[in-house]
Design an enzyme around this catalytic site. Structure first.
Site, PDB file in Angstrom:
ATOM      1  N   ASP A  49     -19.384   1.837 -12.290  1.00 48.48           N
ATOM      2  CA  ASP A  49     -18.504   0.805 -11.749  1.00 48.48           C
ATOM      3  C   ASP A  49     -18.416   0.954 -10.218  1.00 48.48           C
ATOM      4  O   ASP A  49     -17.943   1.976  -9.731  1.00 48.48           O
ATOM      5  CB  ASP A  49     -17.129   1.029 -12.406  1.00 48.48           C
ATOM      6  N   ARG A  69     -20.524  -5.871 -11.888  1.00 51.42           N
ATOM      7  CA  ARG A  69     -21.826  -5.550 -12.459  1.00 51.42           C
ATOM      8  C   ARG A  69     -22.418  -6.646 -13.339  1.00 51.42           C
ATOM      9  O   ARG A  69     -23.573  -7.042 -13.136  1.00 51.42           O
ATOM     10  CB  ARG A  69     -21.720  -4.243 -13.276  1.00 51.42           C
ATOM     11  N   CYS A 110     -19.463  -5.978 -18.754  1.00 45.03           N
ATOM     12  CA  CYS A 110     -18.873  -4.844 -18.030  1.00 45.03           C
ATOM     13  C   CYS A 110     -17.359  -4.873 -18.260  1.00 45.03           C
ATOM     14  O   CYS A 110     -16.900  -5.469 -19.241  1.00 45.03           O
ATOM     15  CB  CYS A 110     -19.253  -4.848 -16.549  1.00 45.03           C
TER      16      CYS A 110
HETATM   17  P1  4NP Z   1     -16.947  -4.581 -13.141  1.00 40.47           P
HETATM   18  O1  4NP Z   1     -16.041  -3.814 -12.068  1.00 40.47           O
HETATM   19  O2  4NP Z   1     -16.548  -4.027 -14.482  1.00 40.47           O
HETATM   20  O3  4NP Z   1     -18.338  -4.186 -12.765  1.00 40.47           O
HETATM   21  O4  4NP Z   1     -16.662  -6.045 -12.981  1.00 40.47           O
HETATM   22  C1  4NP Z   1     -14.660  -3.819 -12.148  1.00 40.47           C
HETATM   23  C2  4NP Z   1     -13.940  -4.834 -11.578  1.00 40.47           C
HETATM   24  C3  4NP Z   1     -12.560  -4.811 -11.629  1.00 40.47           C
HETATM   25  C4  4NP Z   1     -11.912  -3.776 -12.244  1.00 40.47           C
HETATM   26  C5  4NP Z   1     -12.640  -2.764 -12.828  1.00 40.47           C
HETATM   27  C6  4NP Z   1     -14.000  -2.780 -12.778  1.00 40.47           C
HETATM   28  N1  4NP Z   1     -10.515  -3.741 -12.271  1.00 40.47           N
HETATM   29  O5  4NP Z   1      -9.953  -2.753 -12.753  1.00 40.47           O
HETATM   30  O6  4NP Z   1      -9.872  -4.690 -11.835  1.00 40.47           O
END
Ligand code: 4NP
Length: 141
Positions: free
Chosen positions: A112, A13, A7
């Site tokens: 997300d 995720r 991700c």
């Molecule tokens: P992930 O969610 O891609 O599912 O881990 C996110 C976690 C953090 C960030 C973006 C998406 N961020 O911009 O910090």
């Protein structure tokens, strides 16, 4: 088989997808997760992801975020991305010779949940669980 879930931040995720897959497939297979971004490298998953997994009996609290690197393209058989932007980003990191290993984790994108309310994490968990069962069937894991 060696499966890498992917991700953006590797804190919401893909660590949940890693935990869910490990909980339903044979331990003969190796599963890991990564992000395309580096903001959270070295940290544990988001508490909301830890909590929703714990609610369903899966402990992801000890996972550590890391960023996708070229060697992952060599090491893993499949790189399973949560959304199409993850695929685009992964293709910038991995050499073209590994691009055939990259595809979506689910039939539809797993959005997300980072800026969502808590039910976003419940929905994420449900969607990941459903997709993980489908993968298990399809790949005979
Ligand atoms: P992930 O969610 O891609 O599912 O881990 C996110 C976690 C953090 C960030 C973006 C998406 N961020 O911009 O910090």
């Amino acid at each position: 088989m060696k499966i890498l879930t992917l991700c953006l931040g590797n804190i919401c995720r893909s660590p949940a997808a890693e935990g869910i897959l490990k909980s339903i497939i044979s331990s003969d297979h190796f599963v890991d997760s990564v992000g395309t971004g580096d903001w959270h490298v070295g940290g544990h998953p988001d508490q909301r992801s830890i909590d929703v997994c714990k609610k369903y009996g899966i402990d992801i609290s000890q996972l550590i975020s890391r960023q996708l690197v070229e060697k992952d393209g060599e090491d893993f058989d499949l790189v399973l991305a949560m959304d199409k932007s993850n695929i685009d980003n992964a293709k910038k990191i991995l050499s073209t010779k590994y691009h055939h290993k990259i595809r979506l984790f689910a039939k539809h994108e797993i959005s997300d949940p980072y800026n969502s309310a808590l039910d976003g994490f419940e929905i994420m968990f449900e969607n990941l669980s459903y997709a993980a069962e489908k993968l298990k069937e399809e790949l005979e894991l």
